[in-house]
Design a protein around this motif. Structure first.
Motif, short mmCIF file in Angstrom:
data_model
loop_
_atom_site.label_atom_id
_atom_site.label_comp_id
_atom_site.label_asym_id
_atom_site.label_seq_id
_atom_site.Cartn_x
_atom_site.Cartn_y
_atom_site.Cartn_z
N ILE A 99 0.84 -1.20 0.00
CA ILE A 99 0.00 0.00 0.00
C ILE A 99 0.88 1.25 0.00
CG2 ILE A 99 -1.69 1.31 1.36
CD1 ILE A 99 -2.70 -1.51 2.34
N ILE A 100 1.90 1.24 0.84
CA ILE A 100 2.82 2.38 0.90
C ILE A 100 3.59 2.51 -0.41
CG2 ILE A 100 4.92 3.25 2.04
CD1 ILE A 100 3.66 2.09 4.67
N THR A 101 3.98 1.37 -0.97
CA THR A 101 4.69 1.39 -2.25
C THR A 101 3.82 2.03 -3.33
OG1 THR A 101 5.95 -0.58 -1.67
CG2 THR A 101 5.80 -0.05 -4.01
N GLU A 102 2.54 1.67 -3.37
CA GLU A 102 1.64 2.27 -4.36
C GLU A 102 1.54 3.78 -4.15
OE1 GLU A 102 -2.97 2.20 -5.95
OE2 GLU A 102 -2.25 0.49 -4.78
N GLY A 103 1.46 4.20 -2.90
CA GLY A 103 1.43 5.64 -2.62
C GLY A 103 2.69 6.34 -3.10
N LEU A 104 3.84 5.71 -2.91
CA LEU A 104 5.11 6.30 -3.36
C LEU A 104 5.17 6.36 -4.89
CD1 LEU A 104 7.52 4.60 -0.80
CD2 LEU A 104 6.85 7.03 -0.86
N VAL A 105 4.69 5.30 -5.54
CA VAL A 105 4.66 5.29 -7.01
C VAL A 105 3.76 6.43 -7.51
CG1 VAL A 105 3.84 3.97 -9.03
CG2 VAL A 105 5.22 2.84 -7.28
N ARG A 106 2.70 6.72 -6.76
CA ARG A 106 1.77 7.79 -7.14
C ARG A 106 2.26 9.17 -6.67
NH1 ARG A 106 -2.81 6.14 -9.44
NH2 ARG A 106 -3.35 3.94 -9.31
N LYS A 107 3.52 9.21 -6.27
CA LYS A 107 4.21 10.46 -5.92
C LYS A 107 3.71 11.12 -4.63
CE LYS A 107 6.58 10.24 -9.77
NZ LYS A 107 7.35 9.03 -9.79
N LEU A 108 3.18 10.30 -3.72
CA LEU A 108 2.85 10.85 -2.40
C LEU A 108 4.15 10.93 -1.60
CD1 LEU A 108 -0.38 8.83 -1.52
CD2 LEU A 108 -0.24 11.20 -2.26
N SER A 109 4.30 11.98 -0.84
CA SER A 109 5.50 12.13 -0.01
C SER A 109 5.34 11.31 1.27
CB SER A 109 5.70 13.60 0.35
OG SER A 109 4.67 14.04 1.23
N GLU A 110 6.45 11.12 1.95
CA GLU A 110 6.42 10.44 3.24
C GLU A 110 5.49 11.18 4.19
OE1 GLU A 110 9.37 9.32 6.98
OE2 GLU A 110 10.25 9.90 5.07
N GLU A 111 5.55 12.50 4.17
CA GLU A 111 4.71 13.31 5.05
C GLU A 111 3.22 13.09 4.74
OE1 GLU A 111 7.34 14.61 3.27
OE2 GLU A 111 8.72 14.67 4.98
N GLU A 112 2.88 13.02 3.45
CA GLU A 112 1.48 12.79 3.08
C GLU A 112 1.01 11.41 3.55
OE1 GLU A 112 0.53 15.11 -1.02
OE2 GLU A 112 2.24 13.72 -1.11
N LEU A 113 1.87 10.41 3.41
CA LEU A 113 1.51 9.06 3.86
C LEU A 113 1.34 9.01 5.37
CD1 LEU A 113 3.87 7.03 1.50
CD2 LEU A 113 1.36 7.05 1.43
N VAL A 114 2.25 9.64 6.09
CA VAL A 114 2.16 9.68 7.55
C VAL A 114 0.88 10.41 7.97
CG1 VAL A 114 3.22 10.66 9.65
CG2 VAL A 114 4.63 9.43 7.98
N GLU A 115 0.56 11.51 7.30
CA GLU A 115 -0.66 12.25 7.62
C GLU A 115 -1.90 11.40 7.36
OE1 GLU A 115 -3.25 14.83 9.10
OE2 GLU A 115 -1.07 14.90 9.35
N MET A 116 -1.90 10.61 6.29
CA MET A 116 -3.02 9.71 6.00
C MET A 116 -3.21 8.73 7.16
SD MET A 116 -2.76 8.45 2.10
CE MET A 116 -3.18 9.48 0.74
N VAL A 117 -2.12 8.17 7.63
CA VAL A 117 -2.20 7.21 8.74
C VAL A 117 -2.73 7.90 9.99
CG1 VAL A 117 -0.85 5.71 10.28
CG2 VAL A 117 -0.43 5.66 7.81
#
Length: 129
Positions: A99-117
């Motif tokens: 799931i995180i890999t897909e987010g990274l492929v879609r150009k989400l930043s680490e900060e955006e992923l952390v904020e989603m969580v």
């Protein structure tokens, strides 16, 4: 506790039910020692097959969230939910990785992923969608 099943979801119904029961535990709506409805009663209330509820209960029992007591029923684990072991943490991490890999492929930043969580944790704890 309100249960809502999405029949057109890619997530199997038994897992949707299990996840909603787990969210009820997180929010304290279901406490250690609380009884859950019988398979038959729960299936009838939710308008679903008894085998689906049975599968949900066995899934949650396998994870040590509930106890199925013969002739007595189903209860939220009276001693409380055990803290995740290192093996369980590794399994959760493995499930999150794609799931995180897909987010990274879609150009989400680490900060955006952390904020989603963070937002998801808050919404689960507050009972929001």
């Amino acid at each position: 506790m309100f249960i809502e099943i999405e029949s057109n979801s890619d997530v199997p119904i038994y897992l949707q039910l299990a996840h909603q029961l787990m969210e009820g535990i997180v929010r304290g709506e279901l406490k250690p020692g609380d009884s859950l409805p019988s398979v038959r009663a729960f299936a009838s209330d939710l308008g679903m097959n008894m085998h689906t509820v049975n599968k949900t209960y066995h899934y949650l029992e396998e994870k040590e969230f509930i106890q199925i007591v013969a002739k007595s029923g189903v209860i939220i684990r009276p001693s409380g939910i055990p803290k995740a072991t290192e093996e369980e943490k590794q399994k959760l991490e493995a499930q999150l990785r794609p799931i995180i890999t897909e987010g990274l492929v879609r150009k989400l930043s680490e900060e955006e992923l952390v904020e989603m969580v963070r937002k998801l944790v808050q919404n689960i704890e507050e009972g929001k969608e």
